[in-house]
Design a protein around this motif. Sequence first.
Motif, mmCIF file in Angstrom:
data_model
loop_
_atom_site.group_PDB
_atom_site.id
_atom_site.type_symbol
_atom_site.label_atom_id
_atom_site.label_comp_id
_atom_site.label_asym_id
_atom_site.label_seq_id
_atom_site.Cartn_x
_atom_site.Cartn_y
_atom_site.Cartn_z
ATOM 1 N N VAL A 19 34.353 43.664 47.627
ATOM 2 C CA VAL A 19 34.893 44.800 48.373
ATOM 3 C C VAL A 19 34.383 46.060 47.691
ATOM 4 N N ASN A 20 33.870 46.989 48.471
ATOM 5 C CA ASN A 20 33.401 48.245 47.894
ATOM 6 C C ASN A 20 34.613 49.108 47.509
ATOM 7 N N PRO A 21 34.757 49.434 46.226
ATOM 8 C CA PRO A 21 35.939 50.195 45.805
ATOM 9 C C PRO A 21 36.084 51.544 46.516
ATOM 10 N N LEU A 65 38.498 45.111 39.940
ATOM 11 C CA LEU A 65 39.581 45.631 39.107
ATOM 12 C C LEU A 65 39.028 46.552 38.025
ATOM 13 N N LYS A 66 37.940 46.139 37.461
ATOM 14 C CA LYS A 66 37.307 46.945 36.428
ATOM 15 C C LYS A 66 36.851 48.291 37.019
ATOM 16 N N ALA A 67 36.211 48.217 38.183
ATOM 17 C CA ALA A 67 35.682 49.426 38.831
ATOM 18 C C ALA A 67 36.808 50.393 39.198
ATOM 19 N N VAL A 68 37.887 49.866 39.747
ATOM 20 C CA VAL A 68 38.993 50.723 40.180
ATOM 21 C C VAL A 68 39.671 51.375 38.981
ATOM 22 N N ARG A 69 39.881 50.595 37.960
ATOM 23 C CA ARG A 69 40.541 51.144 36.775
ATOM 24 C C ARG A 69 39.711 52.231 36.114
ATOM 25 N N LYS A 70 38.416 52.035 36.129
ATOM 26 C CA LYS A 70 37.547 52.995 35.443
ATOM 27 C C LYS A 70 37.321 54.263 36.252
ATOM 28 N N GLU A 71 37.555 54.170 37.564
ATOM 29 C CA GLU A 71 37.304 55.308 38.430
ATOM 30 C C GLU A 71 38.403 56.345 38.222
ATOM 31 N N ARG B 38 43.721 60.682 40.621
ATOM 32 C CA ARG B 38 43.654 59.623 39.607
ATOM 33 C C ARG B 38 44.080 58.258 40.150
ATOM 34 N N VAL B 39 43.601 57.252 39.476
ATOM 35 C CA VAL B 39 43.990 55.883 39.810
ATOM 36 C C VAL B 39 45.476 55.726 39.492
ATOM 37 N N GLU B 40 46.205 55.078 40.389
ATOM 38 C CA GLU B 40 47.618 54.846 40.100
ATOM 39 C C GLU B 40 47.908 53.349 40.120
#
Lengths: 76, 76
Positions: A19-21, A65-71, B38-40
């Motif tokens: 899925v594209n973040p 998960l990694k991509a979303v957290r880092k964004e 920000r990411v939440e």
Amino acid sequence: IPLSRTIRCTCIETSTQSVNPRFLKKLEIIPASQSCPRVEIIATMKKNREKRCLNPESKAIKNLLKAVRKERSKRS
Amino acid sequence: IPLSRTIRCTCIETSTQSVNPRFLKKLEIIPASQSCPRVEIIATMKKNREKRCLNPESKAIKNLLKAVRKERSKRS
């Protein structure tokens, strides 16, 4: 052992597709419970709020998960 | 550059405290967007459906995600 137990999982089948973040509105992670014996990961897309069930064990999820957290504040 | 923009984040402050995956009902990850830069990460607890905002950059979140994903049919 309970006599009967109703299984209520949200996902019938899961996708291992990535899925594209950027198109992701929300990601829900529901741990295994009495109502559903498996972990469920539900991606809600921005477009039409379409929901997709993802395979928790896929490599794609790990990367997402990694991509979303880092964004962070990139889009602010 | 827009003249004004309403920031609507769900979380006011985040906790870096760890969450026990056994008491977790749901984990929501909301990527950064125009409404919140920000990411939440919002954890909903089983007890009272209490919601807690977690710090996406904390080590605790990384471990929690790992724990939840790995937790398969243990409780079935």
